[in-house]
Design a protein around this motif. Sequence first.
Motif, PDB file in Angstrom:
ATOM      1  N   LEU A  45      -3.579   4.183  33.935  1.00 33.14           N
ATOM      2  CA  LEU A  45      -3.199   3.284  35.018  1.00 33.14           C
ATOM      3  C   LEU A  45      -1.995   2.442  34.618  1.00 33.14           C
ATOM      4  O   LEU A  45      -1.849   2.069  33.450  1.00 33.14           O
ATOM      5  CB  LEU A  45      -4.365   2.353  35.365  1.00 33.14           C
ATOM      6  CG  LEU A  45      -5.648   3.013  35.840  1.00 33.14           C
ATOM      7  CD1 LEU A  45      -6.719   1.960  36.073  1.00 33.14           C
ATOM      8  CD2 LEU A  45      -5.417   3.825  37.075  1.00 33.14           C
ATOM      9  N   PRO A  46      -1.123   2.106  35.569  1.00 28.92           N
ATOM     10  CA  PRO A  46       0.038   1.284  35.237  1.00 28.92           C
ATOM     11  C   PRO A  46      -0.349  -0.126  34.799  1.00 28.92           C
ATOM     12  O   PRO A  46       0.389  -0.782  34.076  1.00 28.92           O
ATOM     13  CB  PRO A  46       0.852   1.258  36.528  1.00 28.92           C
ATOM     14  CG  PRO A  46      -0.099   1.636  37.606  1.00 28.92           C
ATOM     15  CD  PRO A  46      -1.169   2.483  36.970  1.00 28.92           C
ATOM     16  N   GLU A  47      -1.518  -0.589  35.251  1.00 31.79           N
ATOM     17  CA  GLU A  47      -2.024  -1.896  34.847  1.00 31.79           C
ATOM     18  C   GLU A  47      -3.542  -1.879  34.940  1.00 31.79           C
ATOM     19  O   GLU A  47      -4.114  -1.112  35.703  1.00 31.79           O
ATOM     20  CB  GLU A  47      -1.457  -3.008  35.727  1.00 31.79           C
ATOM     21  CG  GLU A  47      -1.783  -2.827  37.209  1.00 31.79           C
ATOM     22  CD  GLU A  47      -1.154  -3.882  38.087  1.00 31.79           C
ATOM     23  OE1 GLU A  47      -0.518  -4.812  37.566  1.00 31.79           O
ATOM     24  OE2 GLU A  47      -1.316  -3.783  39.307  1.00 31.79           O
ATOM     25  N   TRP A  48      -4.177  -2.699  34.131  1.00 31.14           N
ATOM     26  CA  TRP A  48      -5.630  -2.784  34.156  1.00 31.14           C
ATOM     27  C   TRP A  48      -6.033  -3.990  34.985  1.00 31.14           C
ATOM     28  O   TRP A  48      -6.273  -5.077  34.470  1.00 31.14           O
ATOM     29  CB  TRP A  48      -6.192  -2.896  32.758  1.00 31.14           C
ATOM     30  CG  TRP A  48      -6.093  -1.636  31.968  1.00 31.14           C
ATOM     31  CD1 TRP A  48      -5.692  -0.409  32.401  1.00 31.14           C
ATOM     32  CD2 TRP A  48      -6.404  -1.476  30.601  1.00 31.14           C
ATOM     33  NE1 TRP A  48      -5.738   0.499  31.387  1.00 31.14           N
ATOM     34  CE2 TRP A  48      -6.173  -0.123  30.260  1.00 31.14           C
ATOM     35  CE3 TRP A  48      -6.863  -2.329  29.612  1.00 31.14           C
ATOM     36  CZ2 TRP A  48      -6.389   0.380  28.993  1.00 31.14           C
ATOM     37  CZ3 TRP A  48      -7.070  -1.832  28.349  1.00 31.14           C
ATOM     38  CH2 TRP A  48      -6.840  -0.487  28.039  1.00 31.14           C
ATOM     39  N   THR A  49      -6.080  -3.788  36.262  1.00 34.85           N
ATOM     40  CA  THR A  49      -6.505  -4.842  37.167  1.00 34.85           C
ATOM     41  C   THR A  49      -7.613  -4.275  38.056  1.00 34.85           C
ATOM     42  O   THR A  49      -7.686  -3.062  38.270  1.00 34.85           O
ATOM     43  CB  THR A  49      -5.351  -5.322  38.068  1.00 34.85           C
ATOM     44  OG1 THR A  49      -4.931  -4.232  38.905  1.00 34.85           O
ATOM     45  CG2 THR A  49      -4.175  -5.832  37.246  1.00 34.85           C
ATOM     46  N   PRO A  50      -8.442  -5.150  38.601  1.00 33.83           N
ATOM     47  CA  PRO A  50      -9.462  -4.662  39.534  1.00 33.83           C
ATOM     48  C   PRO A  50      -8.848  -3.895  40.714  1.00 33.83           C
ATOM     49  O   PRO A  50      -9.399  -2.895  41.160  1.00 33.83           O
ATOM     50  CB  PRO A  50     -10.163  -5.932  40.000  1.00 33.83           C
ATOM     51  CG  PRO A  50      -9.984  -6.886  38.857  1.00 33.83           C
ATOM     52  CD  PRO A  50      -8.618  -6.581  38.314  1.00 33.83           C
ATOM     53  N   GLU A  51      -7.696  -4.342  41.172  1.00 28.88           N
ATOM     54  CA  GLU A  51      -7.051  -3.682  42.301  1.00 28.88           C
ATOM     55  C   GLU A  51      -6.617  -2.264  41.938  1.00 28.88           C
ATOM     56  O   GLU A  51      -6.846  -1.318  42.696  1.00 28.88           O
ATOM     57  CB  GLU A  51      -5.830  -4.493  42.769  1.00 28.88           C
ATOM     58  CG  GLU A  51      -6.183  -5.846  43.336  1.00 28.88           C
ATOM     59  CD  GLU A  51      -6.481  -6.902  42.266  1.00 28.88           C
ATOM     60  OE1 GLU A  51      -6.044  -6.761  41.099  1.00 28.88           O
ATOM     61  OE2 GLU A  51      -7.185  -7.872  42.595  1.00 28.88           O
ATOM     62  N   ALA A  52      -5.981  -2.109  40.764  1.00 29.54           N
ATOM     63  CA  ALA A  52      -5.519  -0.782  40.343  1.00 29.54           C
ATOM     64  C   ALA A  52      -6.699   0.157  40.111  1.00 29.54           C
ATOM     65  O   ALA A  52      -6.672   1.327  40.515  1.00 29.54           O
ATOM     66  CB  ALA A  52      -4.671  -0.893  39.077  1.00 29.54           C
ATOM     67  N   GLU A  53      -7.755  -0.347  39.481  1.00 33.93           N
ATOM     68  CA  GLU A  53      -8.920   0.498  39.230  1.00 33.93           C
ATOM     69  C   GLU A  53      -9.628   0.874  40.525  1.00 33.93           C
ATOM     70  O   GLU A  53     -10.110   1.995  40.666  1.00 33.93           O
ATOM     71  CB  GLU A  53      -9.899  -0.193  38.283  1.00 33.93           C
ATOM     72  CG  GLU A  53      -9.424  -0.199  36.857  1.00 33.93           C
ATOM     73  CD  GLU A  53     -10.515  -0.641  35.903  1.00 33.93           C
ATOM     74  OE1 GLU A  53     -11.594  -0.033  35.913  1.00 33.93           O
ATOM     75  OE2 GLU A  53     -10.275  -1.618  35.175  1.00 33.93           O
ATOM     76  N   SER A  54      -9.702  -0.060  41.464  1.00 34.88           N
ATOM     77  CA  SER A  54     -10.421   0.219  42.719  1.00 34.88           C
ATOM     78  C   SER A  54      -9.697   1.258  43.565  1.00 34.88           C
ATOM     79  O   SER A  54     -10.297   1.863  44.449  1.00 34.88           O
ATOM     80  CB  SER A  54     -10.636  -1.063  43.522  1.00 34.88           C
ATOM     81  OG  SER A  54      -9.406  -1.549  44.020  1.00 34.88           O
ATOM     82  N   ARG A  55      -8.416   1.494  43.279  1.00 30.81           N
ATOM     83  CA  ARG A  55      -7.656   2.531  43.991  1.00 30.81           C
ATOM     84  C   ARG A  55      -7.687   3.872  43.263  1.00 30.81           C
ATOM     85  O   ARG A  55      -7.141   4.847  43.750  1.00 30.81           O
ATOM     86  CB  ARG A  55      -6.200   2.081  44.168  1.00 30.81           C
ATOM     87  CG  ARG A  55      -6.034   0.936  45.145  1.00 30.81           C
ATOM     88  CD  ARG A  55      -4.576   0.649  45.436  1.00 30.81           C
ATOM     89  NE  ARG A  55      -3.800   0.315  44.253  1.00 30.81           N
ATOM     90  CZ  ARG A  55      -3.565  -0.916  43.792  1.00 30.81           C
ATOM     91  NH1 ARG A  55      -4.061  -1.951  44.438  1.00 30.81           N
ATOM     92  NH2 ARG A  55      -2.847  -1.118  42.725  1.00 30.81           N
TER      93      ARG A  55
END
Length: 129
Positions: A100-110
């Motif tokens: 993932l480009p970043e480890w954020t809840p938003e990136a993971e949820s997508r």
Amino acid sequence: MYGMIIRVTYYWDDQMGPFRAAPAGIERRDGPALAIRAIGGTLQRMGPIETVPARNWIAAALDSGRQAVAAGRDRPGLSGELVYGILDFCHQAVRDREDLPEWTPEAESRNAACVEAIAFAQRCVRGDE
């Protein structure tokens, strides 16, 4: 700037928070067998490990664990908390593999693989897996 509190949130924490108290039930059920299933299932979702010695070592360890569970020689005292930690590490492995480009809840949820890793962990803790 000093005294500022920064809260870092992870998708795992957001999604698994309600399940945090459940590991005691895992311990009473089948913690060792669940840990083996979780690791095996994670490896299937991730695809083959490129490094042959690592792949062979992991396969041998999983096979040994499966044999121990089948023979009733699984390690007693494998706490539910430890199994919960193994599920978290499985989620992290999937997340890392997804690059993932970043480890954020938003990136993971997508990301479908990250969402499924969390859903798998929730099913494990509920006893549905």
